[in-house]
Design an enzyme around this catalytic site. Structure first.
Site, short mmCIF file in Angstrom:
data_model
loop_
_atom_site.label_atom_id
_atom_site.label_comp_id
_atom_site.label_asym_id
_atom_site.label_seq_id
_atom_site.Cartn_x
_atom_site.Cartn_y
_atom_site.Cartn_z
CB SER A 1 13.04 22.75 -15.10
OG SER A 1 12.28 23.94 -15.15
CD GLU B 1 8.64 12.39 -15.42
OE1 GLU B 1 7.64 13.12 -15.40
OE2 GLU B 1 9.80 12.83 -15.38
CG HIS C 1 -1.70 -1.23 1.44
ND1 HIS C 1 -2.93 -1.47 0.89
CD2 HIS C 1 -1.36 -2.35 2.13
CE1 HIS C 1 -3.35 -2.67 1.25
NE2 HIS C 1 -2.40 -3.24 2.00
CE LYS D 1 11.59 19.45 -10.92
NZ LYS D 1 10.39 19.84 -11.64
#
Ligand code: ARG
Length: 463
Positions: free
Chosen positions: A278, A291, A156, A284
């Site tokens: 970024s 992804e 979980h 970043k």
């Protein structure tokens, strides 16, 4: 370009309809298989006396020169051709004249395209099989390096029990081994049934030798029903299903990479060469590759659904709808290959931040099960021990403690069977070390897994 079938028609095909109908811009990638299939077909026609030896030689030389010229770039595809089969045949006739017109004796584009697809995809299975093996090897090597690095195991997404990083990532190796098996299995079935010689749908009146063609092309058998031979696309669906599972596994792994590389976890740091920055936020470092792999999973599932939907309700035998099989399966092949090509080096170069993993494992009471087991081993029924430890955890939460910092006197208030040795029993290292059950996170089981994977990688099978 004049259509081969123009004889029956009074008017030319509308140019928009012609574009719509044409598949050369995506089936040209099967040129090699198309030419190979045609060479074998010519050999068979010659052997059976359906063309002369001279014609056979002319056809084979012509086809070989087309292949050579395509590979060297001397010849390019005619994008006005209807498909790769028409292109090769008309180029052949351009080069050798009358003999070229005999090549299509005792075959049809229906069995030809079914053949080309099988041969082409068999190659792709091999490529993807190799890429899967490279990934499995990278996981195995990473596991070898991190056999003793403890991290929290989750259920979980809540910290559950301590495990090693090796054990965690080896779970993915098991998935990719199953994927490899599935691809290999689909490959075997694909090459067990040669469609060539099924012709348009009903077979032929010529005395052909289908077994000869099948054997020359590397098949282990022939399609015993010509209608099935031309209309079967199960092999594409099977592969798409196998590829969907590859992507699902890559996507789950990617999700963890994304989580682990966040400041919230910081279990790993991806190498600069597999991350991006970024355009506005100077700090970043984004896990774009992971992804994108996760994102591209959707398109492979889409390819599977697209083909299943295309095939659903098609009457026997060939229907033009089936031309749609190519874009779906080719897209999936390209996507899986690209994802594997970037994913493997991404994980092979990532930095594993073992200290952070261990720090995280210290929080979240992940040794609570072991504390309960401690009492069980002293004769307390599991359910009673479990309840007591729940109360101890509640006490810790109320008082800002962890199980390791509760004093022994306090423990004894909960159960007089608690003793000094409990602290050793609930240390993270002991928790991992004592998980000796087969398949568990303990060292012996991790060794068994690494051995199993190494044997799999060493097995020279079909690739
Ligand atoms: N380009 C076609 C396809 O991919 C080849 C088969 C065409 N057959 C036909 N009967 N029109 O399906």
């Amino acid at each position: 370009m004049d259509k081969m079938w123009a004889g029956r028609f009074q008017k030319a095909l509308d140019s928009t309809a012609d574009d719509f109908n044409s598949s050369i811009h995506f089936d040209s990638r099967m040129y090699k298989q198309d030419i190979t299939g045609s060479i074998v077909h010519a050999q068979m026609l010659g052997k059976q006396g359906l063309i002369t030896d001279g014609e056979k030689a002319q056809i084979i030389n012509g086809l070989s020169s087309i292949l050579e010229d395509l590979e060297s770039g001397k010849l390019s595809f005619d994008m006005d051709a209807e498909d790769i089969h028409m292109f090769v045949e008309s180029e052949l006739t351009k080069r050798i004249g009358e003999a070229g017109k005999k090549l299509h004796t005792a075959r049809s584009r229906n069995d030809q395209v079914a053949l080309d697809m099988r041969l082409h995809l068999a190659n792709e299975c091999e490529e993807i099989g190799k890429l899967l093996k490279e990934l499995i090897m990278a996981i195995r090597d990473l596991a070898k390096e991190h056999k003793n690095d403890i991290m929290p195991g989750y259920t979980h997404l809540q910290r559950a029990q301590p495990i090693t990083f090796a054990h965690h990532i080896l779970a993915y190796a098991m998935m990719f081994i199953r994927d490899f098996d599935r691809v290999q299995d689909a490959h075997k079935r694909m090459m067990s049934s040669s469609p060539i010689g099924s012709c348009a749908l009903a077979g032929t009146t010529y005395n052909t030798d289908r077994e000869f063609e099948a054997q020359k092309l590397g098949f282990t058998g022939i399609a015993l029903n010509s209608i099935d031979g031309v209309s079967d696309r199960d092999f594409c669906v099977e592969l798409l299903a196998a590829f969907s599972l590859v992507m699902m596994h890559l996507s789950r792994f990617s999700e963890e990479i994304v989580l682990w590389s966040s400041w919230e976890f910081k279990f790993i740091e991806l190498d600069d060469s597999y991350t991006t920055g970024s355009s506005i936020m100077p700090q970043k470092k984004n896990p774009d590759m992971a992804e994108l792999v996760r994102g591209k999973t959707g398109r492979v599932y889409g390819d599977l659904m697209a083909l299943l939907t295309t095939l659903k309700g098609l009457p026997l035998a060939y229907n033009k709808d089936m031309q749609e099989d190519k874009e779906a399966i080719f897209d999936a092949v390209d996507t899986v290959k690209k994802c594997l090509e970037v994913f493997t080096p991404m994980i092979a170069t990532m930095h594993v931040l073992a200290d952070n993993m261990r720090q995280a494992a210290k929080k979240g009471f992940i040794n609570a099960t072991d504390l309960a087991d401690y009492l069980v081993k002293k004769g307390v029924p599991f359910r009673t021990a479990y309840k007591k430890v729940g109360e101890i955890v509640a006490h810790c939460i109320d008082n800002g403690l962890v199980l390791e910092t509760v004093p022994l006197e306090k423990y004894k208030e909960f159960d007089r069977l608690f003793d000094q040795d409990l602290y050793h029993e609930i240390s993270l290292d002991t928790c991992v070390k004592k998980r000796i059950s087969a398949g568990g996170t303990g060292a012996a089981s991790v060794e068994v897994q690494i051995k199993y994977i190494t044997e799999f990688l060493d097995d020279k099978g079909i690739y």
